[in-house]
Design a protein around this motif. Structure first.
Motif, PDB file in Angstrom:
ATOM      1  N   THR A  73       0.807   3.870 -11.059  1.00 21.28           N
ATOM      2  CA  THR A  73       1.964   3.360 -10.331  1.00 21.28           C
ATOM      3  C   THR A  73       3.257   3.585 -11.104  1.00 21.28           C
ATOM      4  O   THR A  73       4.328   3.694 -10.508  1.00 21.28           O
ATOM      5  N   LEU A  79       7.587   2.949  -5.275  1.00 19.62           N
ATOM      6  CA  LEU A  79       6.484   2.014  -5.028  1.00 19.62           C
ATOM      7  C   LEU A  79       6.568   0.830  -5.974  1.00 19.62           C
ATOM      8  O   LEU A  79       6.399  -0.327  -5.566  1.00 19.62           O
ATOM      9  N   CYS A  82       9.191  -1.624  -4.853  1.00 20.45           N
ATOM     10  CA  CYS A  82       8.733  -2.371  -3.677  1.00 20.45           C
ATOM     11  C   CYS A  82       7.722  -3.449  -4.053  1.00 20.45           C
ATOM     12  O   CYS A  82       7.784  -4.573  -3.550  1.00 20.45           O
ATOM     13  N   ILE A  83       6.799  -3.124  -4.931  1.00 24.30           N
ATOM     14  CA  ILE A  83       5.793  -4.101  -5.358  1.00 24.30           C
ATOM     15  C   ILE A  83       6.445  -5.242  -6.130  1.00 24.30           C
ATOM     16  O   ILE A  83       6.123  -6.414  -5.913  1.00 24.30           O
ATOM     17  N   MET A  88       2.340  -7.781  -3.326  1.00 22.84           N
ATOM     18  CA  MET A  88       1.302  -6.858  -2.865  1.00 22.84           C
ATOM     19  C   MET A  88       0.079  -7.652  -2.434  1.00 22.84           C
ATOM     20  O   MET A  88      -0.335  -8.585  -3.119  1.00 22.84           O
ATOM     21  N   ARG A  89      -0.506  -7.255  -1.305  1.00 21.25           N
ATOM     22  CA  ARG A  89      -1.710  -7.923  -0.811  1.00 21.25           C
ATOM     23  C   ARG A  89      -2.925  -7.011  -0.825  1.00 21.25           C
ATOM     24  O   ARG A  89      -4.044  -7.489  -0.793  1.00 21.25           O
ATOM     25  N   ASP A  90      -2.702  -5.723  -0.825  1.00 23.45           N
ATOM     26  CA  ASP A  90      -3.808  -4.762  -0.785  1.00 23.45           C
ATOM     27  C   ASP A  90      -4.536  -4.675  -2.115  1.00 23.45           C
ATOM     28  O   ASP A  90      -4.015  -5.064  -3.157  1.00 23.45           O
ATOM     29  N   ILE A  92      -5.763  -2.651  -5.261  1.00 24.02           N
ATOM     30  CA  ILE A  92      -5.181  -1.542  -6.021  1.00 24.02           C
ATOM     31  C   ILE A  92      -6.209  -1.079  -7.052  1.00 24.02           C
ATOM     32  O   ILE A  92      -6.943  -1.886  -7.619  1.00 24.02           O
ATOM     33  N   CYS A 144      10.661   0.250   2.011  1.00 19.36           N
ATOM     34  CA  CYS A 144       9.343  -0.260   1.579  1.00 19.36           C
ATOM     35  C   CYS A 144       8.372  -0.361   2.748  1.00 19.36           C
ATOM     36  O   CYS A 144       8.747  -0.767   3.846  1.00 19.36           O
ATOM     37  N   LYS A 146       4.606  -2.172   3.774  1.00 17.16           N
ATOM     38  CA  LYS A 146       3.899  -3.397   3.416  1.00 17.16           C
ATOM     39  C   LYS A 146       2.684  -3.022   2.579  1.00 17.16           C
ATOM     40  O   LYS A 146       1.885  -2.175   2.963  1.00 17.16           O
ATOM     41  N   TYR A 147       2.531  -3.637   1.414  1.00 16.44           N
ATOM     42  CA  TYR A 147       1.407  -3.364   0.525  1.00 16.44           C
ATOM     43  C   TYR A 147       0.534  -4.575   0.415  1.00 16.44           C
ATOM     44  O   TYR A 147       0.897  -5.649   0.262  1.00 16.44           O
TER      45      TYR A 147
END
Length: 147
Positions: A73, A79, A82-83, A88-90, A92, A144, A146-147
């Motif tokens: 990253t 990115l 944005c994080i 972040m919800r995803d 990684i 951004c 949504k992550y």
């Protein structure tokens, strides 16, 4: 050596040190000064907002929080911005390990503060050597996902 002479030596050494410091600062370009400023401010912001989970050394915390040091990253500043700002919800994948714990947003951080944190982590643990411009962060944050 008596106290008066010790004081004179101390003042003399201190004035030489200050002169050398001023000479070093005067020889730096505006870009170098800005990079140093963003790095120092970014360090303070990282320590306050990020190091509790990602640790001071950037190595994360076991299987709970991913390391920043060595993370792919770091090569994607957009990115990263944005994080940092939106969280972040995803899941990684970092250094071959999956991390699924959500990262809360840092909505209170200003664009300049995000730029300073991005500068700090990409210089400290990435391969960058210059600061991340606030205009680049603003552009990234405007786009951004949504992550």
């Amino acid at each position: 050596m008596n106290t008066r002479n010790k004081v004179r030596v101390f003042v003399f050494v201190k004035s030489i040190a200050m002169s050398l410091l001023m000479l070093a600062v005067c020889c730096q370009s505006a870009e170098e000064l800005k990079s140093e400023q963003y790095f120092v401010e970014g360090y303070q912001l990282y320590t306050t907002n990020c190091s509790n989970c990602h640790q001071v050394d950037g190595k994360g915390m076991l299987n709970l929080y991913p390391p920043i040091s060595g993370s792919q990253t770091l090569s994607d500043k957009a990115l990263l911005a944005c994080i940092i700002k939106n969280g972040m919800r995803d899941t990684i994948l970092v250094n071959g390990r999956k991390f699924s714990r959500p990262m809360p947003p840092n909505a209170k951080l200003s664009d300049i503060e995000v730029a300073e944190i991005v500068t700090y982590v990409t210089v400290k643990w990435g391969k960058d050597s210059i600061y991340t411009k606030i205009e680049a962060v603003r552009s990234s944050l405007a786009n951004c996902k949504k992550y």
